[in-house]
Design a protein around this motif. Structure first.
Motif, mmCIF file in Angstrom:
data_model
loop_
_atom_site.group_PDB
_atom_site.id
_atom_site.type_symbol
_atom_site.label_atom_id
_atom_site.label_comp_id
_atom_site.label_asym_id
_atom_site.label_seq_id
_atom_site.Cartn_x
_atom_site.Cartn_y
_atom_site.Cartn_z
ATOM 1 N N HIS A 41 0.859 -1.195 0.000
ATOM 2 C CA HIS A 41 0.000 0.000 0.000
ATOM 3 C C HIS A 41 0.885 1.231 0.000
ATOM 4 C CE1 HIS A 41 0.976 0.372 4.284
ATOM 5 N NE2 HIS A 41 0.870 -0.931 4.298
ATOM 6 N N CYS A 42 0.312 2.345 -0.438
ATOM 7 C CA CYS A 42 1.079 3.594 -0.504
ATOM 8 C C CYS A 42 1.323 4.095 0.916
ATOM 9 C CB CYS A 42 0.296 4.636 -1.304
ATOM 10 S SG CYS A 42 0.937 6.316 -1.114
ATOM 11 N N PRO A 43 2.574 4.404 1.286
ATOM 12 C CA PRO A 43 2.832 4.905 2.635
ATOM 13 C C PRO A 43 2.219 6.288 2.850
ATOM 14 C CG PRO A 43 4.862 4.902 1.313
ATOM 15 C CD PRO A 43 3.795 4.257 0.487
ATOM 16 N N GLY A 44 1.916 6.997 1.755
ATOM 17 C CA GLY A 44 1.346 8.334 1.870
ATOM 18 C C GLY A 44 -0.135 8.311 2.209
ATOM 19 N N CYS A 45 -0.904 7.513 1.466
ATOM 20 C CA CYS A 45 -2.361 7.589 1.610
ATOM 21 C C CYS A 45 -3.011 6.229 1.878
ATOM 22 C CB CYS A 45 -2.982 8.187 0.343
ATOM 23 S SG CYS A 45 -2.801 7.120 -1.096
ATOM 24 N N ASP A 46 -2.207 5.181 2.082
ATOM 25 C CA ASP A 46 -2.738 3.843 2.378
ATOM 26 C C ASP A 46 -3.479 3.206 1.204
ATOM 27 O OD1 ASP A 46 -1.735 2.907 4.680
ATOM 28 O OD2 ASP A 46 -3.374 3.574 5.981
ATOM 29 N N TYR A 47 -3.433 3.852 0.032
ATOM 30 C CA TYR A 47 -4.036 3.292 -1.185
ATOM 31 C C TYR A 47 -3.465 1.905 -1.413
ATOM 32 C CZ TYR A 47 -4.455 2.846 -6.344
ATOM 33 O OH TYR A 47 -4.686 2.421 -7.622
ATOM 34 N N ARG A 48 -4.329 0.924 -1.479
ATOM 35 C CA ARG A 48 -3.857 -0.446 -1.704
ATOM 36 C C ARG A 48 -3.479 -0.593 -3.173
ATOM 37 N NH1 ARG A 48 -6.647 -6.069 -0.326
ATOM 38 N NH2 ARG A 48 -5.421 -7.315 -1.788
ATOM 39 N N LYS A 66 4.827 8.674 -9.258
ATOM 40 C CA LYS A 66 3.876 9.231 -8.285
ATOM 41 C C LYS A 66 2.765 8.230 -7.993
ATOM 42 C CE LYS A 66 4.433 14.082 -9.589
ATOM 43 N NZ LYS A 66 4.842 14.070 -10.999
ATOM 44 N N CYS A 67 2.270 8.233 -6.735
ATOM 45 C CA CYS A 67 1.144 7.386 -6.355
ATOM 46 C C CYS A 67 -0.077 7.781 -7.190
ATOM 47 C CB CYS A 67 0.839 7.569 -4.869
ATOM 48 S SG CYS A 67 -0.746 6.883 -4.361
ATOM 49 N N ARG A 68 -0.816 6.771 -7.726
ATOM 50 C CA ARG A 68 -1.986 7.059 -8.553
ATOM 51 C C ARG A 68 -3.058 7.819 -7.767
ATOM 52 N NH1 ARG A 68 -4.001 4.847 -13.216
ATOM 53 N NH2 ARG A 68 -2.555 3.104 -13.220
ATOM 54 N N SER A 69 -3.146 7.508 -6.477
ATOM 55 C CA SER A 69 -4.218 8.080 -5.678
ATOM 56 C C SER A 69 -3.864 9.460 -5.122
ATOM 57 C CB SER A 69 -4.557 7.102 -4.554
ATOM 58 O OG SER A 69 -5.247 7.735 -3.522
ATOM 59 N N CYS A 70 -2.723 9.583 -4.433
ATOM 60 C CA CYS A 70 -2.443 10.855 -3.748
ATOM 61 C C CYS A 70 -1.310 11.638 -4.398
ATOM 62 C CB CYS A 70 -2.123 10.618 -2.269
ATOM 63 S SG CYS A 70 -0.525 9.829 -1.989
ATOM 64 N N LYS A 71 -0.702 11.103 -5.457
ATOM 65 C CA LYS A 71 0.351 11.785 -6.208
ATOM 66 C C LYS A 71 1.617 12.042 -5.399
ATOM 67 C CE LYS A 71 -2.479 12.213 -9.690
ATOM 68 N NZ LYS A 71 -2.481 10.990 -10.500
ATOM 69 N N SER A 72 1.729 11.432 -4.205
ATOM 70 C CA SER A 72 2.992 11.610 -3.481
ATOM 71 C C SER A 72 4.067 10.778 -4.171
ATOM 72 C CB SER A 72 2.827 11.217 -2.010
ATOM 73 O OG SER A 72 2.586 9.841 -1.892
ATOM 74 N N PRO A 73 5.318 11.272 -4.136
ATOM 75 C CA PRO A 73 6.368 10.598 -4.911
ATOM 76 C C PRO A 73 6.679 9.188 -4.400
ATOM 77 C CG PRO A 73 7.280 12.361 -3.552
ATOM 78 C CD PRO A 73 5.800 12.449 -3.420
HETATM 79 ZN ZN LIG Z 1 -0.730 7.507 -2.147
#
Ligand SMILES: [Zn+2]
Length: 262
Positions: A41-48, A66-73
């Motif tokens: 999961h994304c460490p930024g937004c928990d997006y699985r 970039k994360c698809r969900s929150c765009k964090s690098p």
């Molecule tokens: Zn994210």
């Protein structure tokens, strides 16, 4: 396309997929988290992260880091580890083909990738890798006649013992701890996999590259900044170079110094 190329492509893809798992180990082993659960999961937004965003090397490029969900690098470590492991697997396969040494060295190199990135980030070498690694190398030595169990056993003692002596000597002289126990166990693991003859080579190469990089970093950084340079990555580099060039370099050196008399 000659059929062997298909095997090379398969080896590369296989290495990249395992590299993706190595990333999980690199992130979770130092935190003592499970490496199988939960799923990525994304460490930024928990997006699985779904499978189509988890394709080694490619997903990073498609998502432009970039994360698809929150765009964090997304850390560059992910595609780097996948690419590195893919190339190592490909080169090992080209060198050894579908043999037991290939499988053993594939496991070894994957462990070295994990050790390198964890040591760079946390200045530790997890015992969960080096201690089972010592046992694994020794067990494999019974099935690899070129290595042999006695050679492996002496390698463990020579690898661990030599660095232990260096570390104790350094501590005695400077009253400071210079080399961690992790490095000692790592070199013992290398001795288990390659036998005692590999130890001088690995120590020589890792010290040489390590001091060049160490001095460069010291010259570049500000005076009072204290940057710890871990030694594990240099040992890992020395071991990988030993796999691919060890015997050639050793005989080249011996012929230079006239010892081989060839
Ligand atoms: Zn994210």
């Amino acid at each position: 396309m000659p059929p062997i190329v298909i095997f090379y492509i398969f080896a590369f893809i296989f290495g990249a997929v395992v590299g993706s798992f190595l990333n999980v180990c690199i992130c979770r082993l130092p935190k003592k988290e499970s490496i199988v659960f939960p799923p990525s999961h994304c460490p930024g937004c928990d997006y699985r992260i779904p499978w189509y965003d988890n394709i080694p090397i490619l997903s990073y490029l498609i998502l432009r880091g970039k994360c698809r969900s929150c765009k964090s690098p997304i850390s560059l470590q992910y595609p780097l580890v996948e690419l590195l492991n893919a190339l190592l697997t490909l080169f090992l396969f080209m060198r050894f083909g579908p043999t037991l040494p290939f499988a053993v060295l594939f496991l070894f190199c994957s462990a070295m990738v994990v050790v390198t990135f964890i040591d760079l980030e946390h200045q530790i070498i997890p015992d969960v890798i080096s201690l089972p690694g010592i046992v694994a190398g020794f067990v494999f030595s019974f099935f690899i006649p070129q290595l042999g169990w006695l050679n492996s056993l002496i390698g463990i003692v020579a690898g661990g013992g030599s660095l232990w002596l260096v570390a104790s000597g350094y501590e005695l002289l400077t009253k400071k701890e210079g080399m961690g126990g992790g490095d000692i166990k790592l070199l013992a693991m290398m001795g288990a996999f390659f036998g005692w003859k590999a130890i001088p080579f690995i120590i020589f190469v890792s010290s040489l590259v390590g001091s060049v990089i160490g001095v460069t970093v010291m010259l570049m950084q500000k005076k009072d900044a204290k940057l710890a340079i871990p030694f594990g990555p240099f040992l890992a580099l020395g071991a990988v170079l030993y796999i691919f060039f060890g015997s050639q370099l050793i005989s080249w050196y011996l012929s230079l110094s006239g010892i081989s008399g060839g």
